[in-house]
Write an enzyme that holds these catalytic residues in place. Structure first.
Site, PDB file in Angstrom:
ATOM      1  N   ASP A  63       0.872  -1.187   0.000  1.00  0.00           N
ATOM      2  CA  ASP A  63       0.000   0.000   0.000  1.00  0.00           C
ATOM      3  C   ASP A  63       0.900   1.226   0.000  1.00  0.00           C
ATOM      4  OD1 ASP A  63      -2.942  -1.001   0.691  1.00  0.00           O
ATOM      5  OD2 ASP A  63      -1.559  -2.150   1.935  1.00  0.00           O
ATOM      6  N   ARG A  71       4.186   2.722   3.007  1.00  0.00           N
ATOM      7  CA  ARG A  71       5.013   1.761   3.759  1.00  0.00           C
ATOM      8  C   ARG A  71       6.502   2.023   3.582  1.00  0.00           C
ATOM      9  NH1 ARG A  71       0.214   0.953   6.053  1.00  0.00           N
ATOM     10  NH2 ARG A  71      -1.171  -0.407   4.864  1.00  0.00           N
ATOM     11  N   ARG A 137      -7.103  10.336   2.654  1.00  0.00           N
ATOM     12  CA  ARG A 137      -6.791   9.375   1.603  1.00  0.00           C
ATOM     13  C   ARG A 137      -7.740   9.559   0.417  1.00  0.00           C
ATOM     14  NH1 ARG A 137      -7.224   3.700   4.432  1.00  0.00           N
ATOM     15  NH2 ARG A 137      -6.392   2.967   2.443  1.00  0.00           N
ATOM     16  N   LYS A 167      -9.569   0.818  -4.808  1.00  0.00           N
ATOM     17  CA  LYS A 167     -10.184   0.419  -3.536  1.00  0.00           C
ATOM     18  C   LYS A 167     -10.975   1.586  -2.966  1.00  0.00           C
ATOM     19  CE  LYS A 167      -5.986   1.426  -0.874  1.00  0.00           C
ATOM     20  NZ  LYS A 167      -4.801   0.872  -0.200  1.00  0.00           N
ATOM     21  N   HIS A 168     -11.960   1.313  -2.096  1.00  0.00           N
ATOM     22  CA  HIS A 168     -12.441   0.030  -1.589  1.00  0.00           C
ATOM     23  C   HIS A 168     -13.846  -0.166  -2.149  1.00  0.00           C
ATOM     24  CE1 HIS A 168      -9.607   1.702   1.411  1.00  0.00           C
ATOM     25  NE2 HIS A 168      -9.236   0.438   1.612  1.00  0.00           N
ATOM     26  N   HIS A 180     -10.906  -1.548  10.541  1.00  0.00           N
ATOM     27  CA  HIS A 180      -9.831  -2.300  11.192  1.00  0.00           C
ATOM     28  C   HIS A 180     -10.271  -2.775  12.584  1.00  0.00           C
ATOM     29  CE1 HIS A 180      -7.466  -0.062   8.173  1.00  0.00           C
ATOM     30  NE2 HIS A 180      -6.642  -1.095   8.235  1.00  0.00           N
ATOM     31  N   ASP A 250     -10.306  -7.072   1.110  1.00  0.00           N
ATOM     32  CA  ASP A 250      -9.453  -6.335   2.037  1.00  0.00           C
ATOM     33  C   ASP A 250      -8.914  -7.351   3.045  1.00  0.00           C
ATOM     34  OD1 ASP A 250      -8.121  -4.255   3.293  1.00  0.00           O
ATOM     35  OD2 ASP A 250      -9.883  -2.977   3.488  1.00  0.00           O
TER      36      ASP A 250
END
Length: 338
Positions: A63, A71, A137, A167-168, A180, A250
């Site tokens: 990602d 990352r 985002r 996404k998503h 999450h 996901d």
């Protein structure tokens, strides 16, 4: 033959246990997180060791959106702006190529270390009370502008040889809680969803890969989250939206989903996801997911093959020029935003 899941790893090197698992379980791909990232040379070794273990040039995902979701980051890689800030800066500057060029540079960073799939762009529409897990985002509130920004970002990644994953799907922007941690429930009617949330995905339905949302849409399926809903996947993702590319779930480790990891993987694949995505790097969970993942065959295999053929590109020919344009556009945008 590969099986219909993507796995994570625990750290920065491939352990003997992980190597044996990869060779035996044959995942279709690997996904990396910040815990797996130390340096460019280390990442090249890790991606190479993964491919040696599975015995083919298997996909490696990450990602790398920019902003909070990056990352590979400073000081070894440039820190890129969030989707909202990048789109805002490009719009203010009137620079129609900026988003694609920045995505091309991001793709160059990834390709240099053996990563060939970027789980981006994020096509979720911003709403006033959306969860901060999406936040900046999102490229914005207007479906047409989100679609245009997403298209540009995807085009830039593909120019660098990266496979983009939109996404998503079918839209995470109305979620008020973080998937999450818990399961978001969206009560909007179908017409409202179709006229806003679904639109960027429909506009980019020709792209080769997408990732689902762990959300319940009560107007479509009041019981199952989209990832595990055959109704959502068949009638909305494949139907109304018209997406016929490779469909990833996901992360199965997220708390929006219930049951054991085996149950989550089984329900996800039964609903119509082509690839079950599992990210934690926990070996017990990895084995449970692998045990439920069938060999990748039929329509799913054909979609995967088409997606991989979308890879292939070259480095940007003027990275310094892109960075200069980006810095100038961000400075002007940030001055206005303040």
């Amino acid at each position: 033959m590969s099986r219909a899941f993507v796995t994570g790893l625990k750290g920065t090197v491939l352990s003997a246990e992980e190597r044996a698992f990869l060779t035996e379980a044959a995942p279709w791909g690997l996904i990396l997180f910040r815990r797996n990232v130390e340096s460019p040379d280390q990442l090249k070794r890790l991606t190479g060791d993964f491919r040696d273990a599975v015995s083919w040039q298997a996909p490696v995902l990450i990602d790398q959106e920019g902003g909070r979701v990056q990352r590979m980051t400073a000081p070894l890689w440039r820190k890129y702006p969030s989707g909202r800030r990048l789109a805002g800066a490009a719009g203010l500057a009137g620079d129609d190529r900026l988003i694609a060029d920045v995505a091309h540079l991001i793709g160059d960073d990834l390709a240099a270390v053996g990563i060939d799939v970027d789980c981006a762009p994020c096509l979720d529409i911003a709403t006033p009370d959306m969860t901060p897990a999406i936040g900046d985002r999102s490229y914005g509130e207007r479906p047409d502008l989100v679609a245009a920004a997403g298209r540009a970002f995807a085009d830039g990644l593909m120019a660098a040889g990266l496979l983009p994953v939109i996404k998503h799907v079918p839209g995470h922007g109305r979620a008020k809680v973080d998937s999450h941690h818990e399961l978001p429930v969206v009560d909007a009617d179908l017409e409202s969803l179709a006229s806003a949330d679904f639109m960027p995905f429909a506009a980019l339905a020709d792209l080769p890969a997408a990732m689902t949302a762990h959300l319940v849409y009560t107007a479509i399926d009041p019981v199952h989250p989209a990832t595990q809903s055959r109704v959502v996947i068949e009638e909305v993702v494949r139907g109304r939206i018209g997406f016929d590319g490779l469909l990833f779930s996901d992360d199965l480790s997220m708390n929006a989903l219930k049951g054991t990891l085996a149950e989550r993987a089984r329900a996800t694949l039964a609903a119509g996801c082509d690839i079950a995505l599992h990210c934690s790097g926990d070996m017990i969970e990895m084995a449970a997911v692998a045990a439920e993942a069938p060999e990748l065959v039929g329509k799913a295999a054909a979609r995967a093959e088409r997606a991989l053929k979308a890879r292939g590109g070259s480095p940007h020919d003027d990275p310094d020029g892109v960075l200069a344009r980006l810095d100038a556009a961000l400075a002007a945008y940030d001055a206005v935003a303040v």
